[in-house]
Motif scaffolding. Structure first.
Motif, short mmCIF file in Angstrom:
data_model
loop_
_atom_site.label_atom_id
_atom_site.label_comp_id
_atom_site.label_asym_id
_atom_site.label_seq_id
_atom_site.Cartn_x
_atom_site.Cartn_y
_atom_site.Cartn_z
N THR A 115 60.46 -4.79 4.63
CA THR A 115 61.86 -4.43 4.86
C THR A 115 62.75 -5.29 3.98
O THR A 115 62.54 -6.50 3.88
CB THR A 115 62.26 -4.64 6.34
OG1 THR A 115 62.01 -6.01 6.70
CG2 THR A 115 61.47 -3.73 7.26
N GLN A 150 56.65 -11.38 3.20
CA GLN A 150 56.27 -10.09 3.77
C GLN A 150 55.05 -9.50 3.06
O GLN A 150 54.17 -8.93 3.70
CB GLN A 150 57.44 -9.11 3.67
CG GLN A 150 58.62 -9.48 4.53
CD GLN A 150 59.73 -8.46 4.42
OE1 GLN A 150 59.56 -7.29 4.79
NE2 GLN A 150 60.87 -8.88 3.90
N PHE A 169 56.75 0.19 3.14
CA PHE A 169 58.16 0.40 3.47
C PHE A 169 58.29 1.52 4.51
O PHE A 169 59.06 1.41 5.47
CB PHE A 169 58.97 0.73 2.23
CG PHE A 169 59.39 -0.48 1.44
CD1 PHE A 169 60.31 -1.38 1.95
CD2 PHE A 169 58.86 -0.71 0.17
CE1 PHE A 169 60.70 -2.49 1.23
CE2 PHE A 169 59.25 -1.82 -0.56
CZ PHE A 169 60.17 -2.71 -0.04
N LYS A 170 57.56 2.59 4.31
CA LYS A 170 57.65 3.72 5.23
C LYS A 170 57.17 3.34 6.63
O LYS A 170 57.67 3.86 7.63
CB LYS A 170 56.86 4.91 4.68
CG LYS A 170 57.51 5.56 3.47
CD LYS A 170 56.74 6.77 2.98
CE LYS A 170 57.46 7.47 1.83
NZ LYS A 170 56.72 8.64 1.31
N MET A 183 66.50 6.04 3.74
CA MET A 183 66.81 4.64 3.48
C MET A 183 68.26 4.52 3.01
O MET A 183 68.68 5.20 2.08
CB MET A 183 65.88 4.06 2.41
CG MET A 183 66.19 2.59 2.06
SD MET A 183 65.03 1.86 0.88
CE MET A 183 63.61 1.54 1.94
N ILE A 225 65.93 -3.95 -3.05
CA ILE A 225 64.48 -3.94 -3.25
C ILE A 225 64.03 -4.30 -4.67
O ILE A 225 63.18 -5.18 -4.84
CB ILE A 225 63.89 -2.57 -2.84
CG1 ILE A 225 63.95 -2.42 -1.32
CG2 ILE A 225 62.44 -2.42 -3.33
CD1 ILE A 225 63.52 -1.04 -0.82
N HIS A 274 60.26 -13.33 8.96
CA HIS A 274 59.92 -12.36 7.92
C HIS A 274 58.58 -12.65 7.25
O HIS A 274 58.39 -12.29 6.08
CB HIS A 274 61.04 -12.29 6.88
CG HIS A 274 62.30 -11.69 7.43
ND1 HIS A 274 62.44 -10.35 7.67
CD2 HIS A 274 63.46 -12.27 7.81
CE1 HIS A 274 63.64 -10.11 8.16
NE2 HIS A 274 64.28 -11.25 8.27
N ASP A 327 70.04 -0.96 1.54
CA ASP A 327 68.65 -1.43 1.57
C ASP A 327 67.95 -1.15 0.25
O ASP A 327 67.19 -1.99 -0.26
CB ASP A 327 67.90 -0.76 2.72
CG ASP A 327 68.29 -1.31 4.08
OD1 ASP A 327 69.07 -2.28 4.12
OD2 ASP A 327 67.82 -0.76 5.10
N GLY A 383 57.47 0.36 7.89
CA GLY A 383 58.27 -0.74 8.40
C GLY A 383 57.62 -2.11 8.25
O GLY A 383 58.11 -3.09 8.82
N LYS A 384 56.53 -2.19 7.47
CA LYS A 384 55.86 -3.47 7.28
C LYS A 384 56.49 -4.29 6.17
O LYS A 384 56.26 -5.50 6.07
CB LYS A 384 54.37 -3.24 7.01
CG LYS A 384 53.64 -2.63 8.21
CD LYS A 384 52.16 -2.45 7.94
CE LYS A 384 51.45 -1.86 9.15
NZ LYS A 384 49.99 -1.67 8.91
#
Length: 339
Positions: free
Chosen positions: A306, A164, A300-301, A118, A126, A189, A122, A303-304
């Protein structure tokens, strides 16, 4: 070290142009057993920073008076009680202050490992907004699949993070309100519906009539509202029975105008929750951060979830960053690259 400072103008009301980077700010030291010192790579600007600059939102007692509530960076020193991190680790951290500086210190409980691969930009986008959104929806609202959610200021960084999270939890209708130019960003989003706040609606309402056309008689289970004053009467109209309104700020004024009929909220067994994060205890934040990351790390891993970054600037452009937030020109985060 270098750190952002607020110059006090003769008027006593600092603007974005009164921000500067000072060269002689003491480096914050590890003073407690659970402290983690971080060499900042990136930080991000939040509305709380703009309020603090204007003297409206002072840091809690004991916190740094330097602006900045979140960072991503490299661990440079740890207290003797720190077990989760070591020197050289890449972390993102939630702070009560001090992020707009070359170094900062955070309790290990408020630090999160940066996922492999990452980017710093980014990671810095978060902590404050995603944890705030999680707090509103899961801690306060107890969001469940199939519920209806209304997110005001939907193109804000918190609004986009919240949409999200709603999508990940499989909420039924996720309705956001924003300006016309930002509606597409909301829909991209996680929002299922996006309503322009600057249009003409029936009955002189900003959003209630349109929301009722979407959700029908059932209403909205959770409302996340940073506007408050001018929106509360419509919030009461669209709220579901046993629904929750979480108030994050009062951008629409501290006085409810027009007035809300209290029997409306009473009949709906409504919960009205005023929510802050910065001033909560380390113990509270420790549980919140741990629960958030257990929920969010796999998302996050995959991709759901971001981070939504509107603009990346060198931290020497701190004045421009604050002006962008002051003028509501953003959809997502403004991230500052420190090193």
């Amino acid at each position: 070290m270098q750190a952002v400072q607020v110059r006090q103008p003769p008027s006593g009301r600092p603007t974005a142009k009164d921000l500067c980077i000072a060269n002689d700010v003491p480096i914050p030291q590890v003073s407690g057993p659970n402290d983690v010192q971080i060499r900042t790579q990136c930080t991000a600007v939040n509305r709380a920073d703009t309020m603090q600059r204007r003297g409206l939102y002072p840091p809690p007692p004991g916190a740094s008076d330097v602006l900045g509530l979140e960072v991503a960076g490299v661990v440079t020193e740890v207290g003797h009680g720190v077990e989760r991190f070591k020197v050289g680790d890449s972390v993102m951290a939630l702070l009560p202050g001090g992020g707009c500086a070359e170094y900062c210190v955070a309790p290990q409980e408020c630090c999160i490992p940066v996922p492999e691969g990452m980017p710093w930009v980014d990671a810095a986008a978060i902590p404050e907004v995603f944890i705030t959104a999680y707090q509103c929806l899961l801690f306060h609202g107890r969001l469940q699949a199939g519920q209806n959610v209304l997110l005001h200021a939907g193109a804000s960084a918190v609004g986009l993070a919240a949409a999200q999270i709603c999508r990940a939890v499989q909420a039924q209708h996720v309705i956001t309100t924003s300006s016309q130019s930002k509606l597409e960003t909301c829909l991209r989003h996680g929002a299922t519906h996006a309503l322009a706040k600057d249009r003409t609606s029936p009955y002189a309402q900003a959003f209630a009539w349109d929301v009722q056309q979407i959700v029908g008689d059932r209403g909205v289970d959770i409302i996340v509202d940073p506007v408050f004053g001018t929106y509360m009467w419509e919030n009461a109209d669209v709220l579901a029975v046993d629904g929750t309104i979480v108030v994050l700020a009062m951008m629409g004024g501290a006085t409810i105008d027009p007035p809300v009929s209290m029997p409306t909220l009473f009949k709906k067994r409504a919960t009205l929750k005023f929510s802050t994060l910065r001033s909560t205890s380390v113990e509270y934040k420790a549980k919140l951060v741990a629960d958030f990351w257990e929920f969010a790390e796999p998302l996050f891993k995959a991709g759901k979830l971001t981070p939504v970054v509107d603009t990346v600037l060198p931290w020497t452009d701190i004045c421009e960053a604050h002006e962008m937030l002051d003028q509501n020109r953003t959809a997502g985060k403004v991230v500052l690259v420190v090193k």
